[in-house]
Structures are given as structure tokens and as C-alpha cells.
Design a protein around this motif. Structure first.
Motif, PDB file in Angstrom:
ATOM      1  N   TRP A  56       0.821  -1.214   0.000  1.00  0.00           N
ATOM      2  CA  TRP A  56       0.000   0.000   0.000  1.00  0.00           C
ATOM      3  C   TRP A  56       0.850   1.256   0.000  1.00  0.00           C
ATOM      4  CZ3 TRP A  56      -4.749   1.866  -0.622  1.00  0.00           C
ATOM      5  CH2 TRP A  56      -5.789   0.954  -0.710  1.00  0.00           C
ATOM      6  N   PHE A  60       0.776   4.073  -2.916  1.00  0.00           N
ATOM      7  CA  PHE A  60       0.285   5.397  -2.582  1.00  0.00           C
ATOM      8  C   PHE A  60       1.291   6.475  -2.966  1.00  0.00           C
ATOM      9  CE2 PHE A  60      -0.373   8.890   0.478  1.00  0.00           C
ATOM     10  CZ  PHE A  60      -1.645   9.255   0.098  1.00  0.00           C
ATOM     11  N   ILE A  61       2.556   6.208  -2.682  1.00  0.00           N
ATOM     12  CA  ILE A  61       3.614   7.188  -3.026  1.00  0.00           C
ATOM     13  C   ILE A  61       3.689   7.356  -4.543  1.00  0.00           C
ATOM     14  CG2 ILE A  61       6.101   7.569  -3.002  1.00  0.00           C
ATOM     15  CD1 ILE A  61       6.071   6.268  -0.186  1.00  0.00           C
ATOM     16  N   GLU A  62       3.579   6.269  -5.292  1.00  0.00           N
ATOM     17  CA  GLU A  62       3.602   6.356  -6.756  1.00  0.00           C
ATOM     18  C   GLU A  62       2.410   7.134  -7.264  1.00  0.00           C
ATOM     19  OE1 GLU A  62       5.983   5.499  -8.872  1.00  0.00           O
ATOM     20  OE2 GLU A  62       7.183   4.980  -7.106  1.00  0.00           O
ATOM     21  N   TRP A  63       1.257   6.942  -6.632  1.00  0.00           N
ATOM     22  CA  TRP A  63       0.057   7.646  -7.039  1.00  0.00           C
ATOM     23  C   TRP A  63       0.180   9.141  -6.765  1.00  0.00           C
ATOM     24  CZ3 TRP A  63      -3.951   9.998  -4.029  1.00  0.00           C
ATOM     25  CH2 TRP A  63      -5.072  10.344  -4.768  1.00  0.00           C
ATOM     26  N   ILE A  64       0.789   9.505  -5.638  1.00  0.00           N
ATOM     27  CA  ILE A  64       0.982  10.919  -5.282  1.00  0.00           C
ATOM     28  C   ILE A  64       1.933  11.586  -6.270  1.00  0.00           C
ATOM     29  CG2 ILE A  64       1.939  12.469  -3.535  1.00  0.00           C
ATOM     30  CD1 ILE A  64      -0.732  11.431  -2.726  1.00  0.00           C
ATOM     31  N   LYS A  65       2.969  10.886  -6.694  1.00  0.00           N
ATOM     32  CA  LYS A  65       3.968  11.445  -7.609  1.00  0.00           C
ATOM     33  C   LYS A  65       3.397  11.755  -8.975  1.00  0.00           C
ATOM     34  CE  LYS A  65       8.089   9.384  -5.561  1.00  0.00           C
ATOM     35  NZ  LYS A  65       9.183   8.450  -5.786  1.00  0.00           N
ATOM     36  N   GLU A  66       2.359  11.022  -9.396  1.00  0.00           N
ATOM     37  CA  GLU A  66       1.801  11.205 -10.739  1.00  0.00           C
ATOM     38  C   GLU A  66       1.089  12.503 -10.891  1.00  0.00           C
ATOM     39  OE1 GLU A  66      -0.661   7.871 -11.631  1.00  0.00           O
ATOM     40  OE2 GLU A  66       1.023   6.523 -11.742  1.00  0.00           O
TER      41      GLU A  66
END
Length: 66
Positions: A56, A60-66
């Protein structure tokens, strides 16, 4: 002929009915989303990391970076 104004009791009842409507709609939406999450293959809807193979936090971190 003039229209009669609603009695105070009608106004209170209408407000209570609108409150009950909002609560029922919220409950139905909650049941719908819980059902969708439980029926998703491998929990893909409720767990974005299921598709990426990570956890998770990483997803989540990858999603925030996008």
C-alpha cells in the motif's frame, strides 16, 4: 382564492423526511461500495497495489507522484 401557508408541523416533517432521505442514500452508497470492493478480483478496487505487486505504501507514493 388565496393559497394557505403550510402549518409549522408540515415544515418540521419535511425537514425530518429530507434528513432520513440523506441517511438512507448514504447507507445505500456505503453498501454499494463495500459490495464493489468485495466482488473485485483480488481486491483490485480496494487495493491499488494488487495490480502493481507492491504494498500500500509504495502504491500510494507512486500515485501521489503522478
Amino acid at each position: 382564492m388565496a393559497m394557505k401557508r403550510d402549518h409549522e408541523l408540515h415544515d418540521r416533517r419535511r425537514g425530518r423526511n429530507i434528513g432520513v432521505l440523506i441517511l438512507l442514500l448514504a447507507f445505500v452508497m456505503l453498501l454499494f461500495f463495500v459490495t464493489m470492493v468485495k466482488m473485485a478480483p483480488n481486491g483490485a478496487i480496494g487495493n491499488p497495489s494488487a495490480e502493481q505487486g507492491g504494498d500500500w505504501g509504495t502504491a500510494f507514493i507512486e500515485w501521489i507522484k503522478e
